[in-house]
Design an enzyme around this catalytic site. Structure first.
Site, mmCIF file in Angstrom:
data_model
loop_
_atom_site.group_PDB
_atom_site.id
_atom_site.type_symbol
_atom_site.label_atom_id
_atom_site.label_comp_id
_atom_site.label_asym_id
_atom_site.label_seq_id
_atom_site.Cartn_x
_atom_site.Cartn_y
_atom_site.Cartn_z
ATOM 1 N N GLU A 234 4.705 0.874 10.530
ATOM 2 C CA GLU A 234 3.538 1.631 9.893
ATOM 3 C C GLU A 234 2.636 1.832 10.770
ATOM 4 O OE1 GLU A 234 4.257 2.878 7.273
ATOM 5 O OE2 GLU A 234 5.934 1.291 6.288
ATOM 6 N N HIS B 197 -1.923 -3.758 4.983
ATOM 7 C CA HIS B 197 -0.825 -3.590 4.031
ATOM 8 C C HIS B 197 -0.287 -4.774 3.456
ATOM 9 C CE1 HIS B 197 2.547 -1.882 2.100
ATOM 10 N NE2 HIS B 197 3.353 -2.043 3.291
ATOM 11 N N HIS C 266 2.425 -6.716 0.256
ATOM 12 C CA HIS C 266 3.365 -6.378 -0.758
ATOM 13 C C HIS C 266 3.094 -7.361 -1.877
ATOM 14 C CE1 HIS C 266 6.841 -5.219 2.272
ATOM 15 N NE2 HIS C 266 5.874 -4.338 2.192
ATOM 16 N N HIS D 296 6.222 -0.595 -3.773
ATOM 17 C CA HIS D 296 6.365 -1.077 -2.328
ATOM 18 C C HIS D 296 5.136 -1.997 -2.107
ATOM 19 C CE1 HIS D 296 6.841 0.077 2.131
ATOM 20 N NE2 HIS D 296 6.004 -1.146 1.841
#
Length: 321
Positions: free
Chosen positions: A116, A140, A142, A211
């Protein structure tokens, strides 16, 4: 100074481990990046190597030319960062065009930065410009409850923002600009990076449907706290909805209880000529249900005894006049 002794590296490792302990990083899920300050680069420059080749980023970020970043490695597990950071992390340098990077430290067993990386760097470029360089962290994760909400709520910025704000008071304080939402897209590419960067112009939080979540902040504490607050609101949301549904069900149960009692008490009344003349076009049961609703607004029913409230007869007769 050794890289691992630097305060910014210690803060990074702590944040990564906090995310792992929250359960947001199954297997190799999630990634974290930090735009290193020039004085921090100077502190560790003696340990930075020059032997790794330049590699294409996969996008262009000229606003970050010459910058250094501490990032997670692709395929590396968050649970291992605190154990062996030199294997899991990398310090990378961007070239003067903002199109290539090279590894200056870390990933000692091989590998490359997170898949990413284009999304992280494009978000960093946007936030650097908008905040005059104050934002340095992109995270980021989850986040379980937020992901679950993307299967339930419409994938709309305003809807998600309203629902999260209403779930916990702190939401409107911690993310006053709201949250952005992106429908499902293939992760790891430039398309989702462009879409995310566009939303980062308006928000500090962007949710990827099915996601996870991206957050931007000034430092590790603020960024982790931001993501944690959004996730906490998402966790509370189902309980709030359940309570609302329970309250509505209880209210209708009360109304039905009154209706049943009124039907028994006033059944003789509906056969009187007075009713047929006064209300010729209204079926008796429809009329009964109407004034039961009116009564309920003035005398909330508790069990089946609420209709015997001392004001009940007067209310009924006022409605019939």
């Amino acid at each position: 100074m050794k890289v691992l002794d630097a305060e910014f590296v210690q803060g990074y490792i702590r944040m990564a481990n906090d995310g792992w302990e929250q359960g947001w990083h199954e297997r190799n899920g999630g990634n974290l990046s930090y735009r290193i300050k020039p004085e921090e680069v100077d502190e560790v420059k003696e340990e930075l190597g020059f032997d790794k080749p330049w590699q294409p980023i996969g996008t262009s970020v000229p606003g970050l030319a010459g910058e250094y970043f501490l990032v997670t490695g692709s395929g590396k597990y968050f649970r291992n960062i605190i154990v062996d950071p030199e294997v899991c992390l990398a310090i990378i340098e961007l070239d003067e065009t903002g199109t290539n990077y090279r590894i200056r430290w870390g990933l000692v067993e091989g590998g490359r930065p997170t898949s990413e990386l284009p999304t992280h760097l494009m978000n960093h470029e946007v936030k650097k410009k908008l905040t005059n360089g104050k934002h340095r962290v992109i995270y980021h994760a989850h986040t379980t409850n937020t992901i679950a909400l993307t299967f339930v709520l419409p994938l709309d910025d305003k809807v998600f923002t309203r629902e999260l704000w209403e779930s916990a008071t702190g939401g409107a304080v911690v993310f006053p600009d709201g949250v952005g939402v992106i429908g499902w897209m293939v992760p790891g590419g430039r398309d989702i990076a462009v879409k995310t960067a566009e939303l980062m112009k308006k928000y500090d939080v962007v949710i990827w449907a099915h996601h996870g979540m991206f957050c931007s902040g000034e430092d590790f504490d603020l960024t982790f706290g931001l993501l944690h607050t959004v996730e906490k609101s998402a966790e509370i949301h189902p309980a709030v909805v359940k309570q609302k549904h329970s309250a509505v069900h209880t209210q209708y149960s009360h109304i039905i209880a009154v209706f049943v009692h009124c039907r028994k008490l006033f059944r003789p009344f509906f056969s009187y000529p007075f009713f047929r003349v006064r209300f010729p076009d209204i079926p008796p049961l429809q009329f009964l249900f109407y004034f039961v609703l009116q009564i309920h607004q003035q005398f909330p029913v508790v069990g089946n005894t609420g209709i015997y409230h001392r004001g009940f007869p007067a209310t009924v007769f006022s409605l019939l006049q």
